[in-house]
Design a protein around this motif. Structure first.
Motif, PDB file in Angstrom:
ATOM      1  N   ILE A  70      32.717  -1.023   4.935  1.00  0.00           N
ATOM      2  CA  ILE A  70      31.472  -0.251   5.041  1.00  0.00           C
ATOM      3  C   ILE A  70      30.309  -1.035   4.440  1.00  0.00           C
ATOM      4  CG2 ILE A  70      30.269   1.849   4.304  1.00  0.00           C
ATOM      5  CD1 ILE A  70      33.081   3.193   4.106  1.00  0.00           C
TER       6      ILE A  70
ATOM      7  N   HIS B 117      29.193  -3.823   6.653  1.00  0.00           N
ATOM      8  CA  HIS B 117      28.367  -3.375   7.786  1.00  0.00           C
ATOM      9  C   HIS B 117      26.916  -3.184   7.347  1.00  0.00           C
ATOM     10  CE1 HIS B 117      32.289  -1.518   9.559  1.00  0.00           C
ATOM     11  NE2 HIS B 117      32.199  -2.809   9.784  1.00  0.00           N
ATOM     12  N   LEU B 118      26.758  -2.628   6.147  1.00  0.00           N
ATOM     13  CA  LEU B 118      25.399  -2.410   5.650  1.00  0.00           C
ATOM     14  C   LEU B 118      24.716  -3.739   5.348  1.00  0.00           C
ATOM     15  CD1 LEU B 118      26.386   0.627   3.442  1.00  0.00           C
ATOM     16  CD2 LEU B 118      24.894   0.718   5.454  1.00  0.00           C
TER      17      LEU B 118
ATOM     18  N   GLN C 236      23.466  -5.610   8.408  1.00  0.00           N
ATOM     19  CA  GLN C 236      22.267  -5.045   9.017  1.00  0.00           C
ATOM     20  C   GLN C 236      21.053  -5.238   8.107  1.00  0.00           C
ATOM     21  OE1 GLN C 236      23.761  -1.292  11.506  1.00  0.00           O
ATOM     22  NE2 GLN C 236      24.770  -1.381   9.533  1.00  0.00           N
ATOM     23  N   TYR C 237      21.312  -5.281   6.822  1.00  0.00           N
ATOM     24  CA  TYR C 237      20.228  -5.347   5.832  1.00  0.00           C
ATOM     25  C   TYR C 237      19.641  -6.751   5.745  1.00  0.00           C
ATOM     26  CZ  TYR C 237      18.111  -4.500   1.166  1.00  0.00           C
ATOM     27  OH  TYR C 237      17.258  -4.343   0.100  1.00  0.00           O
TER      28      TYR C 237
ATOM     29  N   ARG D  42      19.641   1.998   4.614  1.00  0.00           N
ATOM     30  CA  ARG D  42      20.809   1.158   4.293  1.00  0.00           C
ATOM     31  C   ARG D  42      21.051   1.111   2.788  1.00  0.00           C
ATOM     32  NH1 ARG D  42      17.705  -3.189   8.024  1.00  0.00           N
ATOM     33  NH2 ARG D  42      18.244  -2.287  10.062  1.00  0.00           N
TER      34      ARG D  42
ATOM     35  N   VAL E 254      22.755   4.320   1.565  1.00  0.00           N
ATOM     36  CA  VAL E 254      24.191   4.416   1.834  1.00  0.00           C
ATOM     37  C   VAL E 254      24.961   3.453   0.928  1.00  0.00           C
ATOM     38  CG1 VAL E 254      25.986   4.338   3.602  1.00  0.00           C
ATOM     39  CG2 VAL E 254      23.687   5.102   4.209  1.00  0.00           C
ATOM     40  N   MET E 255      24.395   2.272   0.701  1.00  0.00           N
ATOM     41  CA  MET E 255      25.055   1.314  -0.209  1.00  0.00           C
ATOM     42  C   MET E 255      25.275   1.925  -1.593  1.00  0.00           C
ATOM     43  SD  MET E 255      23.149  -2.345   0.337  1.00  0.00           S
ATOM     44  CE  MET E 255      22.649  -2.918   1.948  1.00  0.00           C
TER      45      MET E 255
ATOM     46  N   ALA F  10      29.592   7.843   4.786  1.00  0.00           N
ATOM     47  CA  ALA F  10      28.998   6.497   4.699  1.00  0.00           C
ATOM     48  C   ALA F  10      29.548   5.596   5.797  1.00  0.00           C
ATOM     49  CB  ALA F  10      29.282   5.871   3.328  1.00  0.00           C
ATOM     50  N   SER F  11      30.840   5.692   6.056  1.00  0.00           N
ATOM     51  CA  SER F  11      31.419   4.831   7.092  1.00  0.00           C
ATOM     52  C   SER F  11      30.780   5.136   8.436  1.00  0.00           C
ATOM     53  CB  SER F  11      32.946   4.987   7.154  1.00  0.00           C
ATOM     54  OG  SER F  11      33.351   6.025   8.029  1.00  0.00           O
TER      55      SER F  11
ATOM     56  N   ALA G 299      26.996   4.087   8.363  1.00  0.00           N
ATOM     57  CA  ALA G 299      26.794   2.632   8.270  1.00  0.00           C
ATOM     58  C   ALA G 299      26.900   1.965   9.627  1.00  0.00           C
ATOM     59  CB  ALA G 299      27.825   2.017   7.315  1.00  0.00           C
TER      60      ALA G 299
ATOM     61  N   LEU H 264      21.436   2.581  12.021  1.00  0.00           N
ATOM     62  CA  LEU H 264      20.935   1.735  10.934  1.00  0.00           C
ATOM     63  C   LEU H 264      20.686   0.294  11.367  1.00  0.00           C
ATOM     64  CD1 LEU H 264      21.457   4.226   9.265  1.00  0.00           C
ATOM     65  CD2 LEU H 264      22.457   2.796   7.483  1.00  0.00           C
TER      66      LEU H 264
END
Lengths: 404, 404
Positions: free
Chosen positions: A204, A207-208, A211-212, A226, A229-230, A256-257, A260, A265
């Motif tokens: 998870i 993934h964040l 994208q971040y 993002r 959620v982190m 979150a999963s 994310a 996002l």
């Protein structure tokens, strides 16, 4: 940074996600039948190695689907193989099912998406994986899932990753079909092991991160989503490992999963992902757990791409996610990366490749080439990487040097 | 707080949002025709006071819809009135249109949603507002919008607020219909005035506050999402006011408005909203701009409900949104509320009721009663409020005492 030229801003995007989420404990017992009846009475049930029989989930599903005509495909493996999809294709065609019900984590759902496409394809489903455009041209079986592992986000997106052991390929494929309905019941993850919880949480977070760390500047709404959620994953993953039946921990990790990786996002982004492309080669060659591979690689990748140019973004991560203080971006950035390493390690993730059985560098070059080609890492990454860079990342993952 | 009893945790929820977002500059010129063609060729065009003619947007839309059969309903007012909906109902029935295209901000889109329902209702549409269950039983005309104001989130949700001047009612109504497609083009908001930009930004923040200050504990993924959007609005609203054609500012505000109220961020919550119920009476009685009313009321409401019990949540807001430091929750909470007041004021929002023409308390009691009843503020609010509490909030909004 104030930007008055929108060429550098968040990218244009088109977004829609029609998956219907039913979040909460024990809902599928009463809601599954009316949901499946939207599609019909002949159901293919897909699942994995049989743990759902041990936990009693299988029996609950069979009871909930009393009166339905159920065909089964069990044994879908982690890093799902194309042979499972082929078996599913045969079953859905032979029995002319109305819909599929996937019970499991990302692997089962990933395979189910491609089976749902393969129902309307007469050739080998590996064609559909290699050429997702084919999937856009054909009908799809509707499918529903009951999620049992918080990790991949497959429960609310259009993506699958399918492996072909014959060709050493682990291939992403995006279809036109996301789940019609996803049942997200955090209590179903109470029995997930410490190791799988750690691997899922690392997945998870990756993934964040993917994208971040992106080249669109001032994409602040998205960055804020993002970061939020982190923080939740950082807070709750250790709790879930310590207290496997803590509802709030499991609920936050499960949601979150989904958030994310439900494609929301990633909107506005410019570049493709990096760590996933590099990790996919590890699991393709050594069949290691995806999240564990990401846990090992991610801090090395962060350190490798840290520079004066990227330090501001890593510092933003440190300040907004880890509450780090300090005016010097590079100092905050380095501290944030160390925090990331320490957090992953504290979850119990083995932090070197030898610890997961990879003690030779013999395949690194060919894996690195495949990662660069497959992920276009030399063309559209946050920081572009060549084969030699990726080899170094694999090499740096052999020891704890620089982190301990 | 670690909670092992899920009764206090995030609430169960069912979420789906099928609106398709097309985000980016100048997309509707080429994409509008194929989008509208999904529904048919006879279109009702709904819009407001004619500013779209001054800006050239009207001409661009007519050009984009060359070959379509267009009927028009103009003059939909801010705080849209039921008479506009009645006029729309008449047009869509008379001309048997296939779909509606709304061009405007929340008011136009709100009215359009109810017109889309009223197409299939033979009585007075005010029935549909008062009794939204009626709307669930009938068909809906599909509708599309081109958003011209970042504020209400109506572009990706199911809600409308409709006013009935005859009865002094300003009533929320949730239908089964969200926009089929929303065109979000930040450049269309370059011409939004300083005052409307301020009001819209305050409205967005209020939506986030209403969802954030909730009694579900450990709803951390959701809190993180809300905090992230708040930070983006705090950063970019002043920039948009300073530089009306700053793309990044307008893009972040527009996407924030959508994310703040597309129903995703409210999932898992326990209680209903407070400030909106109290503000709706202000605009119902005095027809003031909704976002301005919220800007005045919000800091008073925060101060009024601040207590030892609520201080931790306000402190979390201070730390995660304003980067405030300090160990004492109450101190951080108070500082965060002051920051909120200062930020709203700096946008140019008049911060007292007399400044918007409300210089007598003659209606406060009846307004307060209506707010408590309409919003169930004495039953399911973050902090429960009675009529006397709401009267005090209106009174405290008469001066800047406590804040300046």
């Amino acid at each position: 940074m104030i930007n008055d030229d929108w060429e550098d801003s968040m990218e244009d995007f088109t977004f829609v996600n029609k998956t219907e989420v039913h979040f909460g404990p024990d809902r599928f017992d009463s809601e599954l039948a009316p949901v499946m009846e939207r599609f019909g009475k002949r159901i293919l049930l897909t699942y994995g190695g049989g743990s759902i029989k041990k936990t009693g989930l299988y029996d609950r599903v069979i009871k909930a689907l009393d009166g339905f005509d159920i065909i089964e495909l069990s044994g879908i493996e982690p890093n799902p193989k194309i042979d499972s999809v082929r078996a599913g294709q045969k079953l859905v065609k032979e029995h002319d099912v109305d819909a599929i019900l996937a019970i499991g984590g990302g692997s089962v759902i990933d395979a189910t998406k491609v089976i749902a496409s393969a129902r309307f394809y007469d050739g080998d489903p590996w064609d559909l994986v290699l050429n997702p455009a084919l999937r856009q041209k054909i009908d799809q079986l509707p499918f529903v899932d009951i999620l049992t592992l918080a990790a991949t986000g497959s429960e609310m997106n259009y993506n699958s990753v399918i492996s072909n052991p014959d060709t050493h390929q682990k291939q992403g494929t995006r279809g036109p079909n996301s789940p019609a309905v996803s049942f997200l019941d955090p209590t179903l993850t109470y029995t997930v092991s410490q190791r799988q919880t750690a691997a899922g949480s690392t997945d998870i977070m990756s993934h964040l991160f993917e994208q971040y760390f992106d080249n669109a500047i001032n994409n602040d709404v998205q960055d804020g989503l993002r970061e939020g959620v982190m923080r939740a994953v950082i807070k709750w993953a250790p709790v879930a490992i310590e207290e496997p039946d803590n509802y709030d921990a499991r609920a936050n990790l499960m949601w979150a999963s989904t958030m994310a990786l439900n494609e929301l996002l990633r909107q506005g982004n410019k570049n493709r992902w990096t760590a996933h492309a590099i990790e996919h080669q590890l699991s393709a060659y050594y069949d290691i757990t995806h999240g564990i591979g990401l846990g090992i690689l991610t801090p090395r990748w962060m350190t490798y791409v840290l520079s004066d140019e990227t330090a501001p973004k890593f510092a933003q991560y440190g300040r907004n996610v880890w509450h780090l203080e300090g005016d010097q971006d590079m100092d905050v950035a380095k501290a944030a990366i160390q925090k990331t390493y320490d957090w992953i390690k504290a979850l119990g993730v083995p932090m070197t490749l030898p610890e997961v059985g990879i003690d030779s560098d013999e395949n690194f070059k060919v894996m690195a080439q495949a990662a660069v080609t497959g992920g276009k890492l030399d063309k559209v990454a946050f920081v572009k990487l060549k084969t030699a860079d990726v080899v170094k990342l694999y090499e740096q993952s052999m020891t704890t040097e620089g982190f301990e």
